[in-house]
Scaffold this active site. Structure first.
Site, PDB file in Angstrom:
ATOM      1  N   LYS A 205       0.926  -1.342   0.112  1.00  0.00           N
ATOM      2  CA  LYS A 205      -0.229  -0.113   0.042  1.00  0.00           C
ATOM      3  C   LYS A 205       0.841   1.174   0.324  1.00  0.00           C
ATOM      4  CE  LYS A 205      -3.985   2.236   2.408  1.00  0.00           C
ATOM      5  NZ  LYS A 205      -4.975   1.685   3.642  1.00  0.00           N
TER       6      LYS A 205
ATOM      7  N   SER B   9      -9.428   2.186   2.587  1.00  0.00           N
ATOM      8  CA  SER B   9      -8.455   2.846   1.940  1.00  0.00           C
ATOM      9  C   SER B   9      -7.603   1.796   1.031  1.00  0.00           C
ATOM     10  CB  SER B   9      -7.632   3.648   2.686  1.00  0.00           C
ATOM     11  OG  SER B   9      -7.046   3.204   3.077  1.00  0.00           O
TER      12      SER B   9
ATOM     13  N   SER C  65     -10.413  -0.654   6.910  1.00  0.00           N
ATOM     14  CA  SER C  65     -10.239  -0.366   5.815  1.00  0.00           C
ATOM     15  C   SER C  65      -8.057  -1.683   4.889  1.00  0.00           C
ATOM     16  CB  SER C  65      -8.464   0.627   5.447  1.00  0.00           C
ATOM     17  OG  SER C  65      -9.118   1.615   5.932  1.00  0.00           O
TER      18      SER C  65
END
Length: 421
Positions: free
Chosen positions: A29, A104, A128
């Protein structure tokens, strides 16, 4: 750009070491620092930022023999549930085209679901990792707070967030967790562990008690509940039993979570002032004018909204009214979970109360996006471990089963999830 737009930056960092992740590709990420590879947090504010160091979890990936193939798309600074607030465009859901991949960490989940990476790392502040895992039909683990180092994770809300694995199977997610877990001298919240996790994915749930909180089921869509109940029936057929438990505090959990998270974000993001980070602007005037111009250009609408709300909650005259009450509610959530675990080994709910949204559906209604986190944010408030495992499909796309365990009891939720898989 791939059809999914799962990556912001492609790379190929091969390890010189050998270990349990030999031959495995891992996507990271884009809020996790990678030395020499830009880390944008999905924001124009950090579009050109290249970290001079690796996050601890990235160093552990390299030590384990993994190949890092890129930095994945994400909601800007982790603020979102759909991976649509990224400055680099929205990510497509490969498991449900036309719908969001969750957020996210949507880029990480989409990369795994599309086969663009074997494994991925995400970060989970209020769901997330688990939300995109559920929406993309893969497995995601939110570890106990303190099990995995946050050193090198660009901070959003320090007291809530954890780095966690995303993978196609429970066993592979557990193996990745095993690699990244453990003490780190750079992160005082971590602790040493000699626990193993991959071998816990044995599917043995005979005699296990699964607590089902009605508060996290009643508000879910009918199609989601149908798949959830079918998965519970499967666990019971394998020897588990279900009991009803109560978590009355979850009625205030979303409100408490967003007050705490936005307050911490307003503090953490104060560093983005145009001096060390941020786009060049041609603003004239005093420092405040320059500061405002950088933030206007560098931050997206959702980030601005959360900074403003967090600053308001912490301001003189409102701290006790909002932030202190949110912390009191957090203590209530922890107490409710502790009482529920007196009669259950794990607690089960739908990961998300809804199936994946259509692209663009929630952008005009932020409240809808916030309320969708109702089942995941209580876990972060209580600093407990949780896993999302695929639990069937609806007409709108995949849904997930969330299993919550007691602190540092990742083995039990992994074992249960492998039986549900």
């Amino acid at each position: 750009m791939s059809e999914t737009n799962a990556f912001i930056t492609r790379t190929d960092i091969e390890s010189d070491d050998s270990g349990p992740l030999d031959g495995q590709t891992v996507a990271v990420k884009d809020n996790i620092s990678t030395k020499g590879v830009r880390t944008t947090c999905g924001s124009a504010m950090l579009e050109e930022y290249v970290p001079p160091y690796d996050a601890t979890v990235v160093s552990k990936l390299k030590d384990a023999g993994a190949t890092i193939v890129g930095k994945t798309n994400m909601d800007e600074f982790g603020m979102g549930t759909t991976t649509e607030t990224s400055a680099f465009g929205a990510t497509e859901n490969p498991a449900a085209p036309g719908r969001v991949p969750g957020g996210s960490s949507g880029g990480s989940a989409a990369a795994v679901a599309a086969g663009e990476a074997d494994l991925a790392l995400g970060s989970d502040t209020g769901g997330s990792v688990r939300c995109p895992a559920a929406f993309c039909g893969v497995v995601g683990i939110k570890p106990t707070y303190g099990l995995v180092s946050r050193y090198g994770l660009v901070a959003y809300a320090n007291s809530l967030e954890q780095i966690g694995p995303i993978a196609p199977t429970v066993e592979s997610a557990a193996q990745l967790l095993e690699v990244i877990a453990g003490d780190d001298s750079h992160d005082a919240t971590t602790r040493e562990t000699d626990a193993t996790y991959a071998d816990a994915a044995d599917g043995d749930v005979d005699g296990l008690t699964v607590g089902v909180p009605t508060e996290l089921v009643d508000g879910a869509d009918d199609a989601v509940v149908e798949q959830f109940e079918a998965t519970l029936d499967s666990l019971c057929e394998q020897g588990a039993e279900t009991v009803e438990v109560s978590l009355p505090s979850v009625e205030t959990a979303v409100q408490a979570y967003y007050v705490i998270a936005m307050s911490e974000a307003s503090s953490n993001l104060a560093r983005f002032d145009g001096v060390r980070y941020g786009p060049d602007t041609e603003a004239e005037g005093n420092w405040n004018d320059s500061f405002a111009a950088v933030r206007e250009e560098g931050f997206g609408e959702e980030v601005k909204r959360r900074i403003l709300l967090g600053t308001y909650a912490l301001s003189a005259g409102y701290h006790d009214k909002y932030y202190k009450k949110a912390q009191d509610a957090r203590a209530w959530v922890r107490q409710d979970f502790a009482e529920a675990f007196e009669s259950a080994d794990v607690i089960a709910s739908p990961t998300m109360p809804v199936a994946p949204f259509e692209r663009g559906e929630s952008l005009d209604d932020p409240l809808q996006m916030y309320l969708a986190d109702a089942n995941t944010v209580p876990v972060n408030l209580a600093n407990l471990p949780a896993i999302s495992v695929p639990a069937g499909e609806t007409e709108e796309g995949p849904v997930g089963l969330q299993l919550v365990g007691e602190a540092f009891d990742e083995r039990t939720i992994i074992r249960t999830a492998s039986a549900a898989e």
